[in-house]
Design an enzyme around this catalytic site. Structure first.
Site, short mmCIF file in Angstrom:
data_model
loop_
_atom_site.label_atom_id
_atom_site.label_comp_id
_atom_site.label_asym_id
_atom_site.label_seq_id
_atom_site.Cartn_x
_atom_site.Cartn_y
_atom_site.Cartn_z
N THR A 110 -6.46 -2.99 -2.22
CA THR A 110 -6.16 -1.59 -2.57
C THR A 110 -4.67 -1.37 -2.75
O THR A 110 -4.26 -0.41 -3.41
CB THR A 110 -6.70 -0.59 -1.51
OG1 THR A 110 -6.15 -0.92 -0.24
CG2 THR A 110 -8.21 -0.62 -1.44
N GLY A 111 -3.84 -2.22 -2.16
CA GLY A 111 -2.39 -2.14 -2.38
C GLY A 111 -2.06 -2.47 -3.82
O GLY A 111 -2.85 -3.13 -4.51
N GLY A 154 0.82 -1.21 0.00
CA GLY A 154 0.00 0.00 0.00
C GLY A 154 0.85 1.26 0.00
O GLY A 154 2.09 1.19 -0.07
N ASP A 210 0.15 -8.54 1.55
CA ASP A 210 -0.92 -7.66 1.05
C ASP A 210 -1.89 -8.50 0.22
O ASP A 210 -1.46 -9.41 -0.50
CB ASP A 210 -0.32 -6.55 0.18
CG ASP A 210 -1.21 -5.32 0.09
OD1 ASP A 210 -0.76 -4.25 0.53
OD2 ASP A 210 -2.35 -5.45 -0.40
N TYR A 257 -14.91 1.85 8.77
CA TYR A 257 -13.49 2.13 8.96
C TYR A 257 -13.22 2.58 10.40
O TYR A 257 -12.35 2.04 11.08
CB TYR A 257 -13.08 3.22 7.96
CG TYR A 257 -11.61 3.57 7.97
CD1 TYR A 257 -10.66 2.67 7.49
CD2 TYR A 257 -11.17 4.81 8.43
CE1 TYR A 257 -9.31 3.01 7.48
CE2 TYR A 257 -9.82 5.15 8.41
CZ TYR A 257 -8.90 4.24 7.94
OH TYR A 257 -7.56 4.58 7.92
N ALA A 271 -1.43 0.62 12.96
CA ALA A 271 -1.75 1.86 12.26
C ALA A 271 -3.20 2.21 12.54
O ALA A 271 -4.13 1.67 11.95
CB ALA A 271 -1.54 1.69 10.76
N THR A 279 -10.77 -6.91 7.96
CA THR A 279 -9.32 -6.66 8.01
C THR A 279 -8.94 -6.00 9.33
O THR A 279 -7.98 -6.41 9.99
CB THR A 279 -8.90 -5.78 6.82
OG1 THR A 279 -9.31 -6.44 5.63
CG2 THR A 279 -7.40 -5.55 6.80
N SER A 337 -5.28 -2.16 5.43
CA SER A 337 -6.68 -1.70 5.44
C SER A 337 -6.87 -0.77 4.26
O SER A 337 -5.97 0.00 3.92
CB SER A 337 -7.00 -0.91 6.72
OG SER A 337 -8.33 -0.41 6.66
N TYR A 357 -4.56 -7.53 24.01
CA TYR A 357 -3.41 -8.44 23.90
C TYR A 357 -2.26 -7.98 24.79
O TYR A 357 -1.51 -8.80 25.31
CB TYR A 357 -2.96 -8.59 22.45
CG TYR A 357 -3.71 -9.69 21.74
CD1 TYR A 357 -5.00 -9.50 21.26
CD2 TYR A 357 -3.14 -10.95 21.60
CE1 TYR A 357 -5.70 -10.52 20.65
CE2 TYR A 357 -3.83 -11.99 20.99
CZ TYR A 357 -5.10 -11.77 20.51
OH TYR A 357 -5.79 -12.79 19.91
#
Ligand code: UDP
Length: 330
Positions: A51-52, A26, A47, A161, A130, A108, A91, A175
């Site tokens: 979109t990448g 990406g 990936d 999103y 991210a 994702t 993403s 985690y």
């Protein structure tokens, strides 16, 4: 700027380690691959190419310390060995992209992030998530500090999103708390630069592509909404500082230089000496009206601040879009 005096052991230890970049082909992921390879790390990019784009990493193919694996992380991770660093940049990030695939975006951000965190906790890898300024929704506090909880419409069109990223932040802390994972969260504000997909619908790419083709620049709404634009190399520097730290975050990364979308349109027309006009269209649903990062925490915790001014960054993006345009499908 990245390495401080007295950190020689730190550098040599980092040199031999393997980094996994999820979303590695990406816009941001591919720049991260470049930066990690440049400092001597082995890199595995993963990936699904939703979109990448392979064009973003084609110059790395054949490099012995680089590997690309096509996989959808929401289904599961391929065998990635025991990496020391996992950067989760997988993403869709452009609003038109995530609005066109809301389920994949949520899978994702949720399942994909869980798979990545499972690997991080099993291998004791440093994990960097991210996240995004979209966490703050249409913010009621300005500028946005990390302590602000945000104003997100949980059932709005952008929620696929926003809520996926909010879930991912929560999961990252789960985690860390339950499994002791070494995690850090960066909240990334609008970023632009070379490899921003000319056709993915984000404002900088849309405006530059329209301007260099003397087409009208379409503004959604009256153009009074604001964004604060960060050049990609500055952002990558901040992400690597987060990767090299033990800070949990969340930490805002962005350029506090705020401008209206109308000002941006005029800036792009001026810089490209374009004949384009400005065309006002109806506003987008739930479009955040103002966005500006408070980066005091990034300055104190990571000694990071953006260095590239808007005109210089836009010029290099214009140059890239002018020369690379032919490589991208319409
Ligand atoms: N925008 C616009 N014209 C475009 C693309 C975007 O006026 O061709 C506006 C959009 O409504 C938003 C801002 O520019 O207010 C930034 O949009 P972008 O899609 O780049 O990302 P966002 O910050 O909304 O995630």
């Amino acid at each position: 700027r990245r390495f401080v005096a007295g950190s020689r052991f730190h550098i040599s230890r980092r040199r031999s380690m393997t980094a996994v970049v999820l979303g590695g082909s990406g816009f941001l992921g591919s720049h991260l691959c470049d930066a990690l390879l440049a400092r001597g790390q082995d890199v595995i990019a993963v990936d699904d190419l939703s979109t990448g784009r392979l064009q973003n990493i084609e110059h790395l193919i054949g490099n012995k310390t680089f590997k690309f694996i096509q996989a959808d992380i929401s289904v599961g991770l391929p065998d990635l060995g025991t990496p020391e660093l996992i950067l989760n940049f997988a993403s869709p990030a452009s609003p038109p992209a995530y609005l066109s695939m809301p389920i994949h975006t949520m899978r994702t951000g949720s399942l994909g992030t869980m798979h990545a965190l499972e690997l991080a906790s099993k291998t004791n890898a440093r994990f960097v998530m991210a996240s995004t300024s979209e966490i703050y929704g249409d913010p009621l506090e300005h500028p946005q500090t990390e302590t602000y909880w945000g104003n997100v419409n949980p059932v709005g069109v952008r929620s696929c999103y926003d809520e996926a990223k909010r879930f991912a932040e929560s999961l990252t802390f789960a985690y860390q708390r339950e499994r002791g994972a070494n995690t850090g969260i960066v909240r990334i504000f609008n970023t632009y630069g070379p490899r921003l997909d000319p056709n993915d619908g984000r404002v900088v790419s849309n405006f530059i592509m329209a301007a260099i083709n003397d087409q009208p620049l379409n503004i959604y709404g009256d153009g009074s909404q604001t964004r604060s634009l960060c050049y990609v190399s500055d952002l990558v520097d901040g992400i690597l500082r987060m990767a090299d730290s033990n800070n949990s975050g969340p930490i805002n990364l962005g350029n506090p230089n705020e401008l209206t979308i109308l000002q941006l349109a005029q800036r792009v027309i001026d810089l490209t000496h374009s004949k384009s006009t400005i065309n006002f269209q109806s506003a987008l649903s739930d479009d955040p009206q103002q966005r500006n990062p408070d980066i005091a925490l990034a300055k104190t915790a990571l000694n990071w601040f953006p260095a590239t001014d808007l005109d210089a960054g836009l010029q290099s993006t214009v140059h890239w879009m002018t020369t690379m345009e032919h490589k991208y499908d319409k």
